[in-house]
Design a protein around this motif. Sequence first.
Motif, PDB file in Angstrom:
ATOM      1  N   ILE A 269       0.840  -1.205   0.000  1.00 21.96           N
ATOM      2  CA  ILE A 269       0.000   0.000   0.000  1.00 21.96           C
ATOM      3  C   ILE A 269       0.872   1.251   0.000  1.00 21.96           C
ATOM      4  N   ALA A 270       1.918   1.247   0.824  1.00 16.25           N
ATOM      5  CA  ALA A 270       2.818   2.401   0.889  1.00 16.25           C
ATOM      6  C   ALA A 270       3.511   2.631  -0.450  1.00 16.25           C
ATOM      7  N   LYS A 271       3.872   1.571  -1.119  1.00 19.14           N
ATOM      8  CA  LYS A 271       4.527   1.690  -2.433  1.00 19.14           C
ATOM      9  C   LYS A 271       3.568   2.286  -3.457  1.00 19.14           C
ATOM     10  N   ILE A 272       2.338   1.788  -3.476  1.00 18.02           N
ATOM     11  CA  ILE A 272       1.353   2.237  -4.469  1.00 18.02           C
ATOM     12  C   ILE A 272       0.954   3.694  -4.235  1.00 18.02           C
ATOM     13  N   THR A 273       0.817   4.080  -2.971  1.00 20.26           N
ATOM     14  CA  THR A 273       0.350   5.430  -2.625  1.00 20.26           C
ATOM     15  C   THR A 273       1.472   6.427  -2.412  1.00 20.26           C
ATOM     16  N   ASP A 274       2.716   5.953  -2.499  1.00 20.77           N
ATOM     17  CA  ASP A 274       3.867   6.801  -2.174  1.00 20.77           C
ATOM     18  C   ASP A 274       3.753   7.321  -0.746  1.00 20.77           C
TER      19      ASP A 274
ATOM     20  N   ALA B 280      -1.300 -11.237  -0.722  1.00 23.81           N
ATOM     21  CA  ALA B 280      -2.150 -10.551  -1.709  1.00 23.81           C
ATOM     22  C   ALA B 280      -1.282  -9.861  -2.754  1.00 23.81           C
ATOM     23  N   SER B 281      -1.723  -9.900  -3.999  1.00 25.34           N
ATOM     24  CA  SER B 281      -0.926  -9.328  -5.084  1.00 25.34           C
ATOM     25  C   SER B 281      -1.003  -7.803  -5.087  1.00 25.34           C
ATOM     26  N   GLU B 282       0.032  -7.194  -5.632  1.00 19.63           N
ATOM     27  CA  GLU B 282       0.065  -5.732  -5.716  1.00 19.63           C
ATOM     28  C   GLU B 282      -1.058  -5.216  -6.613  1.00 19.63           C
ATOM     29  N   SER B 283      -1.394  -5.974  -7.657  1.00 22.25           N
ATOM     30  CA  SER B 283      -2.451  -5.523  -8.576  1.00 22.25           C
ATOM     31  C   SER B 283      -3.809  -5.529  -7.887  1.00 22.25           C
ATOM     32  N   ASP B 284      -4.085  -6.533  -7.050  1.00 16.53           N
ATOM     33  CA  ASP B 284      -5.353  -6.574  -6.316  1.00 16.53           C
ATOM     34  C   ASP B 284      -5.447  -5.408  -5.329  1.00 16.53           C
TER      35      ASP B 284
ATOM     36  N   ILE C 140      -7.403   0.220  -3.927  1.00 17.94           N
ATOM     37  CA  ILE C 140      -7.088   1.615  -3.638  1.00 17.94           C
ATOM     38  C   ILE C 140      -7.736   2.538  -4.678  1.00 17.94           C
ATOM     39  N   ASP C 141      -7.700   2.130  -5.937  1.00 19.88           N
ATOM     40  CA  ASP C 141      -8.341   2.935  -6.992  1.00 19.88           C
ATOM     41  C   ASP C 141      -9.846   3.069  -6.748  1.00 19.88           C
ATOM     42  N   SER C 142     -10.444   1.994  -6.237  1.00 18.07           N
ATOM     43  CA  SER C 142     -11.894   2.013  -6.017  1.00 18.07           C
ATOM     44  C   SER C 142     -12.299   2.968  -4.901  1.00 18.07           C
ATOM     45  N   LEU C 143     -11.348   3.363  -4.057  1.00 11.82           N
ATOM     46  CA  LEU C 143     -11.672   4.271  -2.942  1.00 11.82           C
ATOM     47  C   LEU C 143     -11.930   5.694  -3.441  1.00 11.82           C
ATOM     48  N   GLY C 144     -11.383   6.031  -4.593  1.00 14.31           N
ATOM     49  CA  GLY C 144     -11.613   7.347  -5.165  1.00 14.31           C
ATOM     50  C   GLY C 144     -11.009   8.481  -4.368  1.00 14.31           C
ATOM     51  N   LEU C 145      -9.892   8.231  -3.736  1.00 15.18           N
ATOM     52  CA  LEU C 145      -9.256   9.272  -2.911  1.00 15.18           C
ATOM     53  C   LEU C 145      -8.383  10.196  -3.753  1.00 15.18           C
TER      54      LEU C 145
END
Length: 223
Positions: free
Chosen positions: A84-89, A209-213, A218-223
Amino acid sequence: MKSKKLAALFLTFIMAIGLMTGCGLRNEKQSASNNDNQTSSANETETDSENATDTTENTSTGNGKTLVVYYSATGNTKDVAEKIAKITDGNLFEIEPIEPYTDDDLDWTNDDSRVSREHDDESLRDVELVSTYVENWDSYDIVYIGYPIWWGIAAWPVDNFVKDNDFTGKTVIPFCTAASSGIGDSGNLLKEMAGTGEWQDGERFRGGASESDISSWIDSLGL
């Protein structure tokens, strides 16, 4: 006549020496100037290189707006938190009990194990942590909070972190790891403990859990 010729030759000789000396001085000055320019260029390149290094170091710690807090008993939650930290920076903060849980402590099939005793006696769930202080806490807009599920609720080492921090003005997203249990009411219970913050619905992940999942969630959260 001879005297005039000798005088003329002597003057020619003197002028030739003067011209040679002047050319030599010009060449020396030009060489020194070139050396100075080369040195200046090298210094500028070195300075530019140092500045580039400083910039890299200053931007390598995340965006300062997203924080991923987690407690991990066996490493599964840590793995998801790091993704999560990697994806969201975002930046990471690990919740650490002063007395870490051993494998024997985590044996829920043993009625006398630490987690079993804490489950049966809520007064034992006040787990002392190494720290609940997060540097630059006020700078974070979004806080993810991760934990394993213990008996259908968030692992209780997370409780004191939630109680000790003010989530006012922050969007809080819980996530958990479990082999079969869902996230259940764990996020709502943490929300009640916090008393502040805009808490969102959470998500349960299996270990590994995979990074893509995770990215899709995270994308679905719409933040």
